[in-house]
Every structure is written in structure tokens, then in C-alpha cells.
Write a protein that holds these residues in place. Structure first.
Motif, PDB file in Angstrom:
ATOM      1  N   GLU A  28      31.285  32.147 101.025  1.00 26.37           N
ATOM      2  CA  GLU A  28      31.758  31.647 102.320  1.00 26.37           C
ATOM      3  C   GLU A  28      33.198  32.075 102.612  1.00 26.37           C
ATOM      4  O   GLU A  28      33.894  31.468 103.419  1.00 26.37           O
ATOM      5  CB  GLU A  28      31.629  30.118 102.421  1.00 26.37           C
ATOM      6  N   GLY A  29      33.643  33.134 101.917  1.00 23.78           N
ATOM      7  CA  GLY A  29      35.047  33.523 102.010  1.00 23.78           C
ATOM      8  C   GLY A  29      35.455  34.274 103.268  1.00 23.78           C
ATOM      9  O   GLY A  29      36.627  34.643 103.422  1.00 23.78           O
ATOM     10  N   SER A  30      34.531  34.499 104.196  1.00 21.80           N
ATOM     11  CA  SER A  30      34.901  35.260 105.397  1.00 21.80           C
ATOM     12  C   SER A  30      35.938  34.547 106.265  1.00 21.80           C
ATOM     13  O   SER A  30      36.743  35.193 106.928  1.00 21.80           O
ATOM     14  CB  SER A  30      33.676  35.536 106.266  1.00 21.80           C
ATOM     15  N   ASP A  31      35.906  33.221 106.266  1.00 22.74           N
ATOM     16  CA  ASP A  31      36.929  32.472 107.013  1.00 22.74           C
ATOM     17  C   ASP A  31      38.308  32.814 106.452  1.00 22.74           C
ATOM     18  O   ASP A  31      39.275  33.001 107.186  1.00 22.74           O
ATOM     19  CB  ASP A  31      36.746  30.951 106.846  1.00 22.74           C
ATOM     20  N   TYR A  32      38.361  32.868 105.131  1.00 24.33           N
ATOM     21  CA  TYR A  32      39.624  33.187 104.457  1.00 24.33           C
ATOM     22  C   TYR A  32      40.085  34.592 104.838  1.00 24.33           C
ATOM     23  O   TYR A  32      41.251  34.811 105.192  1.00 24.33           O
ATOM     24  CB  TYR A  32      39.424  33.039 102.946  1.00 24.33           C
ATOM     25  N   SER A  33      39.152  35.559 104.818  1.00 24.88           N
ATOM     26  CA  SER A  33      39.501  36.927 105.244  1.00 24.88           C
ATOM     27  C   SER A  33      40.100  36.919 106.643  1.00 24.88           C
ATOM     28  O   SER A  33      41.112  37.571 106.901  1.00 24.88           O
ATOM     29  CB  SER A  33      38.271  37.837 105.276  1.00 24.88           C
ATOM     30  N   ALA A  34      39.449  36.184 107.534  1.00 24.92           N
ATOM     31  CA  ALA A  34      39.921  36.150 108.926  1.00 24.92           C
ATOM     32  C   ALA A  34      41.338  35.571 108.976  1.00 24.92           C
ATOM     33  O   ALA A  34      42.188  36.056 109.727  1.00 24.92           O
ATOM     34  CB  ALA A  34      38.962  35.330 109.778  1.00 24.92           C
ATOM     35  N   ALA A  35      41.598  34.554 108.154  1.00 23.30           N
ATOM     36  CA  ALA A  35      42.937  33.954 108.118  1.00 23.30           C
ATOM     37  C   ALA A  35      43.953  34.952 107.557  1.00 23.30           C
ATOM     38  O   ALA A  35      45.098  35.002 108.008  1.00 23.30           O
ATOM     39  CB  ALA A  35      42.921  32.676 107.285  1.00 23.30           C
ATOM     40  N   ILE A  36      43.548  35.762 106.594  1.00 24.14           N
ATOM     41  CA  ILE A  36      44.444  36.773 106.024  1.00 24.14           C
ATOM     42  C   ILE A  36      44.820  37.799 107.110  1.00 24.14           C
ATOM     43  O   ILE A  36      45.994  38.113 107.302  1.00 24.14           O
ATOM     44  CB  ILE A  36      43.784  37.494 104.820  1.00 24.14           C
ATOM     45  N   PHE A  37      43.811  38.295 107.831  1.00 27.77           N
ATOM     46  CA  PHE A  37      44.105  39.253 108.906  1.00 27.77           C
ATOM     47  C   PHE A  37      45.014  38.606 109.954  1.00 27.77           C
ATOM     48  O   PHE A  37      45.981  39.220 110.418  1.00 27.77           O
ATOM     49  CB  PHE A  37      42.812  39.760 109.558  1.00 27.77           C
ATOM     50  N   ALA A  38      44.706  37.360 110.320  1.00 28.95           N
ATOM     51  CA  ALA A  38      45.504  36.682 111.353  1.00 28.95           C
ATOM     52  C   ALA A  38      46.952  36.529 110.885  1.00 28.95           C
ATOM     53  O   ALA A  38      47.896  36.814 111.630  1.00 28.95           O
ATOM     54  CB  ALA A  38      44.892  35.321 111.675  1.00 28.95           C
ATOM     55  N   ALA A  39      47.139  36.117 109.632  1.00 28.30           N
ATOM     56  CA  ALA A  39      48.497  35.893 109.125  1.00 28.30           C
ATOM     57  C   ALA A  39      49.268  37.211 109.076  1.00 28.30           C
ATOM     58  O   ALA A  39      50.424  37.285 109.492  1.00 28.30           O
ATOM     59  CB  ALA A  39      48.437  35.244 107.744  1.00 28.30           C
ATOM     60  N   CYS A  40      48.634  38.278 108.578  1.00 24.67           N
ATOM     61  CA  CYS A  40      49.342  39.551 108.424  1.00 24.67           C
ATOM     62  C   CYS A  40      49.629  40.213 109.760  1.00 24.67           C
ATOM     63  O   CYS A  40      50.513  41.048 109.868  1.00 24.67           O
ATOM     64  CB  CYS A  40      48.551  40.492 107.522  1.00 24.67           C
ATOM     65  N   LEU A  41      48.867  39.877 110.781  1.00 26.12           N
ATOM     66  CA  LEU A  41      49.089  40.475 112.099  1.00 26.12           C
ATOM     67  C   LEU A  41      49.863  39.539 113.021  1.00 26.12           C
ATOM     68  O   LEU A  41      50.026  39.827 114.208  1.00 26.12           O
ATOM     69  CB  LEU A  41      47.739  40.830 112.738  1.00 26.12           C
ATOM     70  N   ASP A  42      50.344  38.401 112.477  1.00 23.50           N
ATOM     71  CA  ASP A  42      51.016  37.392 113.317  1.00 23.50           C
ATOM     72  C   ASP A  42      50.212  37.098 114.575  1.00 23.50           C
ATOM     73  O   ASP A  42      50.742  37.130 115.695  1.00 23.50           O
ATOM     74  CB  ASP A  42      52.436  37.848 113.692  1.00 23.50           C
TER      75      ASP A  42
END
Ligand code: ASP
Ligand code: MG
Length: 411
Positions: A193-207
Motif C-alpha cells: 500500500e506504499g503508493s500513497d507514500y510515493s505520492a507524498a515523496i513526489f509532492a514533498a520534493c516538488l514543493d
């Protein structure tokens, strides 16, 4: 820019994939990065294939079934001469069959679900005129080599992802959740279920301005509506509250999702995939007075009790032995309680792990265990909720603080 995440249910068939396009079309002036999970339940099927491969059993029937599932979707979305057919065929043909360990094999095989779904969704979006660029998430999410539970290397990941800024100026980026790669280029995964986490990583790194998770529920609810039909949708929730509810087992968002967002103050929207006109829930930095009681059910629990038998009392050295044994096996305690002669704790019942643990503990204690239990956590309880859950039939253990009541119930 905004990040959208579509989970397995939101890409499970042709109609769902068409709905992804409908939702994206509502944001014509927005820079978007889209994260997709594997289609429907295909991750479970790939897990079974790994199990069969690793034990030298015939995995072909399972592989045939998952391939047929993907091809059925292709037939509905594309003409027979569309290049996507070859892309999907290649993804199946190049499926790895061996690796140095079962966990390494797991990541190489199971990640294929995300590769397949991202190819299919991306080709479909292109075919309906959306300007999309497919990227391989493994080139951006850098992890260590802990297969099945990759730890993100934030510095490298940040550097990689920042390079996407210029692409976003021109195109919608579409990528996979759940997967990354280690420094040798081996595929890793971030945990189920880690896709939510991936999405948060992309969001954080792209501000990002926000992350939206499109789900098959109208938002974050104060209980699972399948259990409690009068469950209500939260309009808004503080980050902390949302993080704690995932800790207690609420499955609406992956537990690792909140931290990267909260650190950067990026709001998380949980919205209805089926009805995008609904406002959903916004999780952000806020104070909410008088939240209704939040009720989380965690099934398949096991209560383990370690009892000393020689008329001494439970002491710190023994506790240390118990905690050490748990930590060695990477088992998380969901609830614990001690008495004069025994220490009890509640954990998820993963049979082989629990049996190993009991074997270790039996060298020092008399060990008892019960399975088939449900742990109910009532956060921000009020008097009626407190009384209702304490008095449920079958309660074998309860614990309360000023804000939270937990009861362990025999089904
Ligand atoms: N496909 C993966 C899973 O089912 C990741 C995800 O859906 O978030 O666990
Ligand atoms: Mg999923």
C-alpha cells in the motif's frame, strides 16, 4: 503544481481508467504529476507468483490469469494494433524468474504490477489527447537495498525529482507508486500500500501545492462505513490526528504518508473518485475543536502473555528480553499491559513470525496466546462511545488514557 494519486481500485478496469481521464480533464491549467498503483488486486496475484516461483512450483496458471486480466482492459480501451499491446507483452515476457533472495525476487516481480498499470493508463491518457509523459519511478525514488521495505534516500531522491520541474512545464507526468531502486539499480518496493507514500515523496520534493488521493470512499471517515453505517466524513483533520489514526490501523492512508507532507506544510486531500464533486477531507496544519470519536478496528490480532513461573515478579531484564525478541523479528506491539507475574502484548497475527517469537520467549516464560481478536481503538472518545465499547461482549483487555480507549475483543 499538484500531485494526484490513483490507487488500485481507481484503475481496476476500463471504466475506472476512463474516470481517471475525466478527473484530469477538470484541471486543464494545473501542472500535474500522477502516481498510479497496480490495477485492482494484481499485487496479490503477483505475490502468489513469487511464492510459486521461489518454491519451484508452476506459476504459469496464475501468470496467465493476471495477463488475461490486463488484456481484457486493453481490449476495451485500445484498438488491436495499438503499440500498448507490445509494451504489455514485453513487460510480461521480461518478468524476472530468479534473484539472490526471496525478498529481492519479490520486488523484481511484484513491481511489475505498477509498471503495467502505469503504461496502460499513460497510453490511454495519450490516446484521448492528454499530453502525458510516462516516467520510470525507479529512476527517481532512491532507496537502500532493504527489499520489500526500501528506506528512502532523501538527498538523492530530492535531487532526482527536482529535475522533473522542467518536464512539468510542458506535460503531465505519470509514474508508479510503491517502487524505487537501490544504488545498484535493483528494483525495491516501499511496503504494501506504499503508493500513497510515493505520492507524498513526489509532492514533498516538488514543493507541491497539494497532494490529492482519489479513493473509493467520500473522504476520511470517523469509522469504517462497512462496520458502522452511520460513519461520517471529516471535512478537515489536523496532520497529527491523521497520522495517529493510521498508527492505530486506519487503512485509508498509508502510515508513512503524513510526515513528508506535514514537514513541508503540504495539504493532503482525500477525495471521492466516483464523485469528484464532493469536497472530501482536507488534512493540514490546523486545530479542530471537538472532533467526533474516531473508531479504528484492527482484525486478526493475537494476544501473547509471558508469565514467570518461579514466584518472582516480572522485572526489567525480562521486559528487555521480550522487547529485544520483538525487535529482532520486526514485530510491532499494538497494545501492552503488565501485571505482577506476567506481561501481555497484542500484535498482528502473522502466523510464522508469531510462532518464531513464541519459540524464543518460551525459553524464559510460560507463554500463552489467543488469536482471532479484534483491537478497537476509540480516539477522542465521548461518554457514550466509552461506555459502548467497554461493555461490548467478549472484551478480554482494555486500556484507556484521557483521550483514547482501546479494547481487545474476542470475536
Ligand atoms: N500495489 C501496491 C499494493 O497493492 C501498492 C499500493 O497499492 O499502494 O500494495
Ligand atoms: Mg492499493
Amino acid at each position: 503544481m499538484m500531485v494526484f494519486k490513483f490507487g488500485g481500485a481507481s484503475v481496476r478496469n476500463a471504466n475506472a481508467i476512463r474516470q481517471v481521464a475525466n478527473i484530469i480533464r477538470k484541471y486543464p491549467n494545473e501542472k500535474l504529476l500522477i502516481v498510479v498503483s497496480a490495477m485492482g488486486k494484481s499485487t496479490n496475484s503477483l505475490e502468489r507468483i513469487v511464492e510459486l516461483m521461489w518454491t519451484d512450483r508452476d506459476y504459469h496458471p496464475e501468470l496467465k490469469a493476471i495477463r488475461a486480466y490486463h488484456e481484457d482492459v486493453l481490449r476495451e480501451l485500445f484498438t488491436p494494433d495499438h503499440p500498448v499491446w507490445n509494451m504489455v507483452a514485453d513487460a510480461f515476457a521480461s518478468l524476472p524468474k530468479s534473484a539472490v533472495s526471496v525478498d529481492a525476487l519479490y520486488d523484481q516481480v511484484v513491481s511489475r504490477g505498477e509498471i503495467l498499470s502505469s503504461i496502460i493508463v499513460s497510453e490511454f491518457l495519450l490516446s484521448v489527447g492528454l499530453l502525458v509523459k510516462w516516467i520510470d519511478g525507479r529512476k527517481y525514488i532512491a532507496t537502500d537495498s532493504t527489499f520489500r521495505e526500501g528506506k528512502v534516500d532523501w538527498t538523492m531522491t530530492q535531487d532526482n525529482i527536482r529535475k522533473l520541474q522542467t518536464v512539468l512545464d510542458e506535460k503531465i507526468i505519470l509514474t508508479q507508486g510503491f517502487i524505487g531502486a537501490d544504488s545498484d539499480g535493483m528494483t525495491t518496493t516501499l511496503g504494501r500500500e506504499g503508493s500513497d507514500y510515493s505520492a507524498a515523496i513526489f509532492a514533498a520534493c516538488l514543493d507541491a501545492a497539494s497532494l490529492t488521493i482519489w479513493k473509493d470512499v467520500p473522504g476520511v471517515m470517523n469509522a469504517d462505513p462497512k462496520r458502522l453505517p452511520d460513519a461520517k466524513v471529516f471535512e478537515e483533520l489536523p496532520f497529527r490526528e491523521a497520522a495517529e489514526m493510521t498508527y492505530y490501523g486506519a487503512s485509508v492512508i498509508h502510515p508513512k504518508t503524513i510526515k513528508p507532507l506535514a514537514n513541508k506544510g503540504i495539504p493532503l486531500h482525500v477525495r471521492s473518485f466516483d464523485d469528484p464533486s464532493l469536497p472530501g477531507t482536507i488534512i493540514h496544519e490546523t486545530r479542530v475543536e471537538h472532533l467526533p470519536p474516531l473508531i479504528v478496528f484492527k482484525d486478526n490480532q493475537c494476544l501473547v502473555s509471558c508469565t514467570v513461573t518461579d514466584y518472582t515478579f516480572i522485572h526489567e531484564e525480562q521486559l528487555s528480553f521480550i522487547f529485544h525478541s520483538l525487535s529482532e523479528l520486526n514485530i510491532k506491539i499494538n497494545l501492552m499491559q503488565s501485571s505482577a507475574i506476567s506481561f501481555s502484548f497484542c500484535i498482528d497475527f502473522r502466523e510464522s513470525k508469531v510462532m518464531k517469537l513464541i519459540g524464543v520467549l518460551a525459553s524464559q516464560f510460560e507463554v500463552y496466546y489467543n488469536t482471532g481478536l479484534t483491537l478497537v481503538t476509540i480516539k477522542n472518545y465521548d461518554t457514550p462511545a466509552f461506555e459502548t465499547y467497554r461493555k461490548k461482549p467478549g472484551v478480554i483487555l482494555e486500556q484507556s488514557s484521557r483521550s483514547t480507549l482501546q479494547v481487545l475483543i474476542r470475536n
